[in-house]
Scaffold this active site. Structure first.
Site, PDB file in Angstrom:
ATOM      1  CB  SER A 160      -0.934   0.012   1.211  1.00 25.99           C
ATOM      2  OG  SER A 160      -0.189  -0.115   2.407  1.00 25.99           O
ATOM      3  CG  ASP A 214      -3.814   6.402   5.763  1.00 23.38           C
ATOM      4  OD1 ASP A 214      -2.716   6.160   6.295  1.00 23.38           O
ATOM      5  OD2 ASP A 214      -4.236   5.771   4.771  1.00 23.38           O
ATOM      6  CG  HIS A 245      -0.831   4.107   3.857  1.00 25.50           C
ATOM      7  ND1 HIS A 245      -2.115   3.854   4.290  1.00 25.50           N
ATOM      8  CD2 HIS A 245      -0.318   2.917   3.481  1.00 25.50           C
ATOM      9  CE1 HIS A 245      -2.374   2.565   4.159  1.00 25.50           C
ATOM     10  NE2 HIS A 245      -1.304   1.969   3.679  1.00 25.50           N
TER      11      HIS A 245
END
Ligand SMILES: *[C@@H]1O[C@H](CO)[C@@H](O)[C@H](O)[C@H]1NC(C)=O
Ligand SMILES: *[C@@H]1O[C@H](CO)[C@@H](O)[C@H](O)[C@H]1NC(C)=O
Ligand SMILES: *[C@@H]1O[C@H](CO)[C@@H](O)[C@H](O)[C@H]1NC(C)=O
Ligand SMILES: *[C@@H]1O[C@H](CO)[C@@H](O)[C@H](O)[C@H]1NC(C)=O
Ligand SMILES: *[C@@H]1O[C@H](CO)[C@@H](O)[C@H](O)[C@H]1NC(C)=O
Ligand SMILES: *[C@@H]1O[C@H](CO)[C@@H](O)[C@H](O)[C@H]1NC(C)=O
Length: 373
Positions: A34, A341, A344
């Site tokens: 991610s 967030d 990340h």
């Protein structure tokens, strides 16, 4: 003679973009999780899995809309693409008739592991069905696409791949998180490091055997600094140990152990494939550098470990109000935050990391100097 000259001109043209006069790559292919996913997770997620990062305020800083990237804007590999005049890579699972893969594609998927997902399901380390997105699966996608990559060039296939830049990683954070979150001890998490590193190295080796020459292998970030881990683990254990920047010592020790083992494995690979340029990219150092001196980077000390976008709590990460949910707001200026967030990073952080990978000091060797041999 005339043909030979024409061919060598062509080779020069391919490797050293004429317009800028500086060396370049012809394409960029990226595998990972991610930290660089550009939309594959959103496409793969089954309907029952709630997805929030396909909603605003994701993408607010750069794209002005959510793209499936887990940030307010561009991620590291986007800045790398820009440096070499390549388009920002699209997610590999996105079908698009208007473009082709000649300049690269991004195979990364959020949640991807270095070890195959069946292992985590069989060993009951995770209690839910995982998306089949591991390193090996992504490598398989590359193999499927390979016949179309470098097709239509005058160069041979291997020759063409040798002028591409590959990223393998980051991988490992999701593997270790599954084990941490299953309540295992630091020693148990550490015991997974050799297998994770071995899988990363096997993927790098596969690509090199197929003709890749330039391969960047990012290490693990300091995951003990992530608002999610700080929040969940501090609430379980009141006597957690914190390091000099306020992060969880045990998690960061495992990240550092992974990185030292990965570096040693890369050294061994360099001995085996001396023609290849294998670059270790430090994902840990740049983040600790910011956290040690946040004000130098325009980050208020009190915000250094907080998520920009989140629903409250000591680290502004709240499992019942995560970024992307209705009513959950982002901070006014994401560039004044390290973390976006809860897991990340912000575009500003990714830019700083990418600069350090391109020019140094956070890569061995820096990508630009590897190209100038
Ligand atoms: C892309 O195309 C393939 C093959 O035609 C199809 O199976 C897949 O569902 C498509 N994916 C998306 C995201 O549209
Ligand atoms: C893919 O894009 C490249 C560069 O934009 C172009 O030269 C090539 O013809 C395209 N190939 C196909 C099959 O469309
Ligand atoms: C994941 O995908 C790979 C490659 O397609 C396949 O071999 C493997 O069985 C799949 N694993 C699971 C758990 O579905
Ligand atoms: C490669 O290019 C040729 C000529 O343009 C085309 O006919 C062929 O279908 C392409 N192969 C693949 C696997 O895309
Ligand atoms: C809490 O954290 C401390 C320091 O890391 C550790 O020694 C202790 O075993 C932990 N307690 C529990 C119940 O996990
Ligand atoms: C977390 O979010 C829930 C749901 O919005 C809210 O009720 C709760 O007060 C929040 N917790 C904190 C610590 O802000």
């Amino acid at each position: 003679m005339g043909v030979a000259l024409a061919l060598s001109f062509l080779l020069c043209f391919c490797l050293h973009g004429v317009s800028s006069g500086s060396p370049s790559f012809t394409s960029l292919f990226t595998l990972g999780d991610s930290y660089i996913d550009a939309g594959n997770f959103v496409i793969m997620a089954p309907p029952a899995v709630p997805v929030w990062h396909d909603k605003p305020p994701y993408g607010m800083t750069f794209f002005g809309r959510p793209t499936g990237r887990l940030s307010d804007g561009r991620v590291t590999v986007d800045f790398i693409a820009e440096q070499f005049g390549l388009p920002l890579l699209r997610a590999s699972l996105l079908n698009s008739s208007s473009d082709n893969v000649s300049k690269g594609v991004n195979f990364a998927v959020g949640g991807a592991t270095a070890i195959d997902v069946d292992f985590y399901e069989r060993s009951k380390l995770v209690q839910f069905k995982l998306i089949n997105n591991s390193l090996n699966v992504q490598l398989g996608w590359f193999e499927q696409l390979k016949p179309t990559i470098c097709n239509k060039t005058l160069l041979g296939h291997r020759e063409c791949l040798s002028k591409a830049l590959f990223f393998v990683g980051e991988f490992g954070v999701n593997d270790y998180n599954f084990v941490w979150n299953a309540g295992k001890t630091e020693d148990e998490v550490r015991s997974y490091v050799p297998k994770v590193v071995k899988n990363i190295v096997m993927a790098v080796e596969t690509l090199i055997k197929e003709g890749a020459v330039y391969v960047v292998v990012p290490g693990s970030p300091p995951n003990g600094c992530s608002p999610t881990m700080l929040t969940t683990r501090s609430s379980l254990n009141k006597t957690m140990m914190y390091d000099h920047v306020g992060c969880l010592s045990d998690i960061n020790r495992v990240a550092k152990y992974h990185n030292s083992m990965l570096r040693a494995a890369i050294d061994a690979l360099r001995g085996k494939y001396s023609h290849a340029k294998i670059i270790y990219a430090d994902f840990y150092g740049p983040i600790i550098t910011i956290l040690e001196n946040p004000s130098r980077f325009g980050v208020a000390g009190a915000d250094a470990l907080l998520a920009c976008c989140g629903g409250g709590g000591a680290y502004n990460w709240n499992a019942s109000a995560v970024c992307g949910m209705p009513g959950v707001k982002a901070c006014k200026d994401p560039s004044a935050f390290v973390n976006w967030d809860g897991i990340h990073y912000t575009e500003a952080t990714y830019r700083f990391i990418a600069e350090g990978w391109l020019h140094g000091p956070f890569a061995d060797p820096p990508i630009l100097s590897a190209l100038r041999y």
